[in-house]
Every structure is written in structure tokens, then in C-alpha cells.
Design a protein around this motif. Structure first.
Motif: not given
Length: 327
Positions: A114-118
Motif C-alpha cells: 500500500s504505497l502512498p499515492a503522493y
């Protein structure tokens, strides 16, 4: 300190030296140092790199290359004795990116699913955190878990607002080397319930040492494949590559430009690879007397020695006065 070896592929680099009580922009080429004002006499001796980056940077680089090719200006005779400032002195902003290398995310016990979107970012005060190579940095009296973080720093070259990712590389004037020293006392399970306190973790005086030179972006052909390393007391700690970054340099610049206007000379530290002390088992932390070196391929090296906070030393001396009483 000894001048670091010339970097293959870089025709020249620029830094800020302290001459007496005055900052002087210098040009390094082939291991020799020259004052910029000696190379280009129309450049004022008190001009700063932040000012120069904001006023025709690419033209300035062309002029420096021409002057060097013409053999203009004699090198400084005492290059080994130069005291270095951070190459950009007092930029308007110093922005740091966290959790931006996949191997570092894993070592900190976080999931890649679940890598960050930003990009995950925070700001620290540049005027008091940025220091040059060879400077001593005090261990804060309130922190016990001081860590190292080898990072590539991006130097912004123009006013940039809402820049598209495919245009963001054009906003990068240069790359540099930065050690994002961190107090881990308030991260992980010790973080306040509202989240990490980035000021208490990252904003101490001297906690952002930089290598002496900016390497102009035109000389860095493959910034997405730079080797990033660190050593503590000569022992290797980090050995990663910018190819492992979650968000590349252009993505970071584009994202930040959607939030704030980026300005010439702004510094963006872009994250660190695995091998930091906090992620080791058992954890390792820096203490007074430790020496940290951070090096990035093509860009250079910054060296820092940790020392006791003088206020702590003074208090201890008072308490240890004869009879155990304060003097």
C-alpha cells in the motif's frame, strides 16, 4: 580537510567557501578551485549561488565552461584548507521526502502493498539545519537515538508552480549530497498519538549537512541510477541506488509544485535507501565522537563528526565541581 577527488563526467561543480567572514562562490574543475568572480570578473564577489541560480543559470554555466576552456584565472593555492558552507546558503525552502526507497520501507517494517499515492514530505528550517562538510554537529540534549540518512538533494532552478511531470526535469538546476540526520526518539512506537513530530525528529541545528558542491543537472546523465552510500566510523552502512526510489525526481518536483511555488535555490532531499541505524537489528544510533560519511556517485561526499552539546557539557562540569555543588 582534504578536497574530495574530482568527479568523473562533471566538467565542473560549484560550491560556497568561507573566506574569513565572507561567503565566496567557487568553481571546482579537475580538483582545482577557482573563485567564480575571478573566472567571470563581472560577477560580484558577494553573489550567492541562490541568486545566481535564479538569474540565468544555464547561461552562467556556459560562460563558466568557456572561461575554464580558455584557461582563465589561477586556482586557489590552499584548496585543502577551505572551510565549506552548504553550497546553497539560506535557500527559501528545505523540503524533505520520507519513505521513498522500497528497501528502506521494508527495513522499517512497513508494507510495499500500500504505497502512498503522493510523496510523503515535510519542511525543516534551512537557515539553521544546513551546514557544510567537515562541520561538527551537536547531539541534542533531548535526543538519544540519532540516525544517519544518505540522500540525493535536488536544487530547484526556476519558479515552478503546477508543473507537469514531463516538464519537471527542466526545473532542476543541480543535484547535491545531503545527510538527513534524524532523532528517532519520536518515531515508530514512540510517536505521539497524532503522528510523528517532524520538528523534534529532524529540525535540530546542523542536522542537514551537505557536500561542498552542486553538480549541474546537465552533467548528471542518469540521475535515476546513482549509487548512494554511507559509512559510520569507516564501517559501511548504506549502499543503495536511486533506481529503488518510489517517486523519481521529476515526480517529486511536479507534486510539490502543485502545493507551493518552488523557487530558485530551494533544496529537496529525496529520501534514503536501506541501512539506516533505526532499521537495524538491534538498532544502532550515533553518539558524540562518531564520524559519518555520505557519498553519492557523480555528486560528491559529505563528512560530519558528532560532538556533545556544549550546554550539556557545561552543565555536567558545573555539577562535577568540588563538593558536588554547582559553581
Amino acid at each position: 580537510m582534504t578536497l574530495e577527488a574530482p568527479v568523473p563526467g562533471a566538467l565542473f561543480r560549484l560550491g560556497t567557501a568561507l573566506e574569513g567572514d565572507r561567503d565566496t562562490v567557487v568553481v571546482e574543475s579537475g580538483g582545482a578551485l577557482r573563485r567564480l568572480s575571478d573566472l567571470l570578473p563581472d560577477i560580484p564577489g558577494d553573489a550567492t549561488l541562490v541568486e545566481l541560480i535564479g538569474s540565468g543559470w544555464e547561461t552562467l554555466l556556459d560562460r563558466i565552461a568557456e572561461a575554464l576552456a580558455g584557461g582563465a584565472a589561477a586556482p586557489l593555492p590552499d584548496a585543502a584548507d577551505v572551510r565549506w558552507r552548504a553550497p546553497v546558503v539560506h535557500p527559501n525552502k528545505l523540503i524533505c521526502i520520507g519513505a521513498n526507497y522500497k528497501d528502506h520501507i521494508r527495513e522499517m517494517g512497513l508494507s510495499l502493498s500500500s504505497l502512498p499515492a503522493y510523496p510523503y514530505s515535510f519542511i525543516v528550517p534551512p537557515a539553521t539545519t544546513l551546514v557544510g562538510t567537515g562541520e561538527q554537529v551537536a547531539v541534542p540534549r533531548m535526543a538519544k537515538r540519532i540516525d544517519w540518512e544518505a540522500e540525493v538533494a535536488v536544487i530547484i532552478g526556476c519558479r515552478a508552480r503546477d508543473v507537469a511531470p514531463d516538464e519537471a526535469h527542466g526545473c532542476i538546476a543541480a543535484f547535491a549530497v545531503l545527510n538527513d540526520l534524524s532523532a528517532r526518539d519520536w518515531s515508530g512506537p514512540n510517536a505521539p498519538s497524532v503522528g510523528i513530530d517532524w520538528v523534534m525528529t529532524k529540525a535540530y541545528d546542523g542536522f542537514k549537512p551537505m557536500a561542498p558542491f552542486l553538480t549541474p543537472a546537465r552533467f548528471v546523465g542518469a540521475p535515476d541510477r546513482l549509487r548512494v552510500r554511507s559509512w559510520v566510523n569507516g564501517q559501511p552502512k548504506q549502499d543503495g541506488t536511486t533506481a529503488d526510489m518510489v517517486f523519481d525526481f521529476a515526480s517529486i518536483v511536479a507534486h510539490l509544485s502543485r502545493i507551493m511555488t518552488l523557487e530558485p535555490g530551494d533544496v529537496i532531499a529525496t529520501g534514503t535507501p536501506a541501512g539506516v541505524g533505526h532499521g537495524r537489528k538491534p538498532p544502532e544510533y550515533l553518539v558524540a565522537g562518531d564520524h559519518v560519511a555520505v557519498e553519492v556517485e557523480l555528486l560528491g561526499r559529505v563528512e560530519t563528526t558528532l560532538v556533545e552539546d556544549l550546554a550539556v557539557v557545561g552543565a555536567a562540569q558545573e555539577i562535577s565541581a568540588p563538593g558536588g555543588a554547582r559553581r
